[in-house]
Design a protein around this motif. Structure first.
Motif, PDB file in Angstrom:
ATOM      1  N   ALA A 240       0.823  -1.205   0.000  1.00 55.49           N
ATOM      2  CA  ALA A 240       0.000   0.000   0.000  1.00 55.49           C
ATOM      3  C   ALA A 240       0.859   1.258   0.000  1.00 55.49           C
ATOM      4  O   ALA A 240       0.577   2.227  -0.721  1.00 55.49           O
ATOM      5  N   ALA A 241       1.935   1.267   0.801  1.00 59.97           N
ATOM      6  CA  ALA A 241       2.806   2.432   0.858  1.00 59.97           C
ATOM      7  C   ALA A 241       3.508   2.659  -0.479  1.00 59.97           C
ATOM      8  O   ALA A 241       3.581   3.793  -0.969  1.00 59.97           O
ATOM      9  N   ALA A 242       4.030   1.586  -1.063  1.00 60.98           N
ATOM     10  CA  ALA A 242       4.726   1.718  -2.341  1.00 60.98           C
ATOM     11  C   ALA A 242       3.792   2.233  -3.428  1.00 60.98           C
ATOM     12  O   ALA A 242       4.134   3.156  -4.186  1.00 60.98           O
ATOM     13  N   VAL A 243       2.608   1.664  -3.505  1.00 61.54           N
ATOM     14  CA  VAL A 243       1.641   2.087  -4.522  1.00 61.54           C
ATOM     15  C   VAL A 243       1.213   3.534  -4.296  1.00 61.54           C
ATOM     16  O   VAL A 243       1.100   4.323  -5.244  1.00 61.54           O
ATOM     17  N   ALA A 244       0.979   3.906  -3.041  1.00 64.15           N
ATOM     18  CA  ALA A 244       0.590   5.284  -2.744  1.00 64.15           C
ATOM     19  C   ALA A 244       1.682   6.256  -3.173  1.00 64.15           C
ATOM     20  O   ALA A 244       1.401   7.315  -3.756  1.00 64.15           O
ATOM     21  N   GLY A 245       2.941   5.913  -2.896  1.00 65.39           N
ATOM     22  CA  GLY A 245       4.041   6.780  -3.292  1.00 65.39           C
ATOM     23  C   GLY A 245       4.184   6.901  -4.792  1.00 65.39           C
ATOM     24  O   GLY A 245       4.485   7.987  -5.328  1.00 65.39           O
ATOM     25  N   ILE A 246       3.964   5.800  -5.501  1.00 66.69           N
ATOM     26  CA  ILE A 246       4.019   5.830  -6.968  1.00 66.69           C
ATOM     27  C   ILE A 246       2.898   6.691  -7.518  1.00 66.69           C
ATOM     28  O   ILE A 246       3.099   7.523  -8.415  1.00 66.69           O
ATOM     29  N   ARG A 247       1.695   6.534  -6.983  1.00 70.00           N
ATOM     30  CA  ARG A 247       0.561   7.325  -7.454  1.00 70.00           C
ATOM     31  C   ARG A 247       0.745   8.816  -7.152  1.00 70.00           C
ATOM     32  O   ARG A 247       0.286   9.664  -7.911  1.00 70.00           O
ATOM     33  N   ARG A 248       1.417   9.143  -6.075  1.00 68.37           N
ATOM     34  CA  ARG A 248       1.688  10.544  -5.757  1.00 68.37           C
ATOM     35  C   ARG A 248       2.783  11.142  -6.648  1.00 68.37           C
ATOM     36  O   ARG A 248       3.011  12.351  -6.630  1.00 68.37           O
ATOM     37  N   GLY A 249       3.496  10.289  -7.399  1.00 69.57           N
ATOM     38  CA  GLY A 249       4.584  10.758  -8.245  1.00 69.57           C
ATOM     39  C   GLY A 249       5.905  10.874  -7.525  1.00 69.57           C
ATOM     40  O   GLY A 249       6.842  11.506  -8.016  1.00 69.57           O
ATOM     41  N   LEU A 250       6.025  10.211  -6.347  1.00 66.43           N
ATOM     42  CA  LEU A 250       7.222  10.334  -5.527  1.00 66.43           C
ATOM     43  C   LEU A 250       8.125   9.106  -5.609  1.00 66.43           C
ATOM     44  O   LEU A 250       9.294   9.183  -5.229  1.00 66.43           O
ATOM     45  N   LEU A 251       7.599   7.994  -6.085  1.00 63.25           N
ATOM     46  CA  LEU A 251       8.348   6.745  -6.144  1.00 63.25           C
ATOM     47  C   LEU A 251       8.233   6.119  -7.529  1.00 63.25           C
ATOM     48  O   LEU A 251       7.295   6.411  -8.283  1.00 63.25           O
ATOM     49  N   GLY A 262      12.957  -6.230   8.460  1.00 61.77           N
ATOM     50  CA  GLY A 262      13.740  -6.580   7.287  1.00 61.77           C
ATOM     51  C   GLY A 262      13.151  -5.990   6.019  1.00 61.77           C
ATOM     52  O   GLY A 262      12.088  -5.362   6.030  1.00 61.77           O
ATOM     53  N   PRO A 263      13.834  -6.174   4.877  1.00 67.50           N
ATOM     54  CA  PRO A 263      13.412  -5.561   3.622  1.00 67.50           C
ATOM     55  C   PRO A 263      12.390  -6.396   2.846  1.00 67.50           C
ATOM     56  O   PRO A 263      12.423  -7.624   2.876  1.00 67.50           O
ATOM     57  N   LEU A 264      11.501  -5.704   2.158  1.00 69.55           N
ATOM     58  CA  LEU A 264      10.560  -6.296   1.218  1.00 69.55           C
ATOM     59  C   LEU A 264      10.668  -5.537  -0.096  1.00 69.55           C
ATOM     60  O   LEU A 264      10.937  -4.330  -0.092  1.00 69.55           O
ATOM     61  N   THR A 265      10.460  -6.215  -1.208  1.00 75.05           N
ATOM     62  CA  THR A 265      10.528  -5.576  -2.518  1.00 75.05           C
ATOM     63  C   THR A 265       9.154  -5.606  -3.165  1.00 75.05           C
ATOM     64  O   THR A 265       8.535  -6.674  -3.279  1.00 75.05           O
ATOM     65  N   ILE A 266       8.697  -4.421  -3.606  1.00 68.15           N
ATOM     66  CA  ILE A 266       7.374  -4.286  -4.208  1.00 68.15           C
ATOM     67  C   ILE A 266       7.537  -3.828  -5.648  1.00 68.15           C
ATOM     68  O   ILE A 266       8.251  -2.850  -5.926  1.00 68.15           O
ATOM     69  N   THR A 267       6.882  -4.521  -6.568  1.00 67.30           N
ATOM     70  CA  THR A 267       6.839  -4.078  -7.965  1.00 67.30           C
ATOM     71  C   THR A 267       5.381  -3.871  -8.355  1.00 67.30           C
ATOM     72  O   THR A 267       4.512  -4.671  -7.990  1.00 67.30           O
ATOM     73  N   TRP A 268       5.142  -2.785  -9.080  1.00 66.24           N
ATOM     74  CA  TRP A 268       3.780  -2.456  -9.533  1.00 66.24           C
ATOM     75  C   TRP A 268       3.875  -1.961 -10.960  1.00 66.24           C
ATOM     76  O   TRP A 268       4.298  -0.832 -11.214  1.00 66.24           O
ATOM     77  N   THR A 269       3.533  -2.817 -11.898  1.00 67.95           N
ATOM     78  CA  THR A 269       3.589  -2.488 -13.317  1.00 67.95           C
ATOM     79  C   THR A 269       2.303  -2.939 -13.983  1.00 67.95           C
ATOM     80  O   THR A 269       1.838  -4.063 -13.759  1.00 67.95           O
ATOM     81  N   ASN A 270       1.749  -2.049 -14.820  1.00 64.48           N
ATOM     82  CA  ASN A 270       0.505  -2.362 -15.535  1.00 64.48           C
ATOM     83  C   ASN A 270      -0.579  -2.856 -14.586  1.00 64.48           C
ATOM     84  O   ASN A 270      -1.330  -3.785 -14.895  1.00 64.48           O
TER      85      ASN A 270
END
Length: 304
Positions: A240-251, A262-270
């Motif tokens: 949710a955080a990654a998608v929100a940042g992408i939609r805001r134009g920040l990520l 620990g780290p997690l990797t999120i990809t959101w394409t198409n």
């Protein structure tokens, strides 16, 4: 036998995904009657096993799924989705010999998700449908101020002492409200988090995310989870955080999300959302659910 009643011993496995910890139960090879009360008992860190969530693996109801996967929060409430739990679910299925299929298709409360287990990258989960309208998170917007931000809409939710909290709304089967903070370590997660999580404008409560942006592909995140409090990691919260940042134009995708566990990797394409990260088995054991219930009832008399 005890008093002519069969003692119920349940085999379990303790697991975690980036510190978000679970008690995993095999409901395929043993009969598990998991009620909200029993889920609370198992999750109790003093009188039970201790966990953020209880995961129950069962035979599927849907013909297209390999298994049914259910999630109960520490407060006993059954919820729609858990990304870290989903990774542990597929690792559990493979380690326990329930299936060799890879990828696996799991039936959750809101549909079917696909999970792929790899030795190099950990477990990758196709997270399912993502929605952003207030109705998707059961949020009452009447009388509230909204602000466009890129492709996103920010909603101002006045809170005691914090009148200008701006939230991005994201539904990834379960509801999330994400805000940006300057420093996530100093963010008032323990005070604002509960206020957002149980705010009356969220009819089904909500997971409250606190995101610090490091660069266009990296964030730090803390989440106050619905029914569990702050956890060391929240998979759907990271999405949710990654998608929100992408939609805001920040990520930009992919986004590396640093959680306390620990780290997690999120990809959101198409509009396809994937999360990858670790899934770790800690230990296995057996719990007598009847004895656990008796001990928990007894402790009520010990309270001042």
């Amino acid at each position: 036998m005890r008093d002519n009643v069969t003692i119920m011993n349940w085999n379990f496995v303790k697991m975690h995904g980036a510190g978000n910890d679970f008690v995993v139960l095999d409901g395929v090879r043993q009969a598990i009657d998991l009620t909200p009360e029993r889920a609370r008992l198992l999750a109790d860190r003093h009188f039970g096993i201790g966990a953020d969530q209880i995961l129950l693996v069962e035979n599927p109801l849907h013909l297209e799924a390999d298994f049914r996967y259910r999630i109960f929060n520490a407060d006993g409430g059954e919820v729609e989705h858990c990304g870290n739990g989903a990774r542990c679910f597929v690792r559990f299925v493979h380690e326990q010999g329930l299936s060799r299929r890879n990828p696996l298709r799991a039936e959750i409360k809101t549909g079917i998700i696909t999970l792929h287990d790899t030795e190099i990258d950990g477990v990758s989960v196709e997270m399912g449908q993502t929605r952003f309208e207030p109705e998707a998170v059961a949020f009452d917007t009447e009388g509230l101020h909204s602000t466009p931000c890129g492709a996103d809409t920010l909603w101002t939710l006045p809170l005691p002492g914090h009148p200008d909290v701006q939230l991005s709304l994201v539904a990834i089967s379960n509801p999330h409200a994400v805000q940006i903070v300057d420093n996530v370590q100093n963010a008032p997660v323990g005070t604002i988090g509960p206020q957002i999580e149980s705010h009356p404008r969220f009819a089904q409560r909500v997971n409250a995310g606190f995101m610090q942006i490091i660069d266009r592909n990296t964030i730090r995140l803390r989440v106050y989870e619905r029914g569990a409090g702050e956890t060391l990691a929240c998979g759907t919260g990271a999405c949710a955080a990654a998608v929100a940042g992408i939609r805001r134009g920040l990520l930009d995708s992919p986004v590396l999300v640093h959680t306390r566990g620990g780290p997690l990797t999120i990809t959101w394409t198409n509009n396809t959302l994937h999360m990858s990260g670790p899934a770790t088995t800690v230990y296995s054991g057996q719990v007598n659910i009847d004895t656990l219930t008796e001990q928990y009832t007894t402790k009520d008399f010990l309270q001042p």
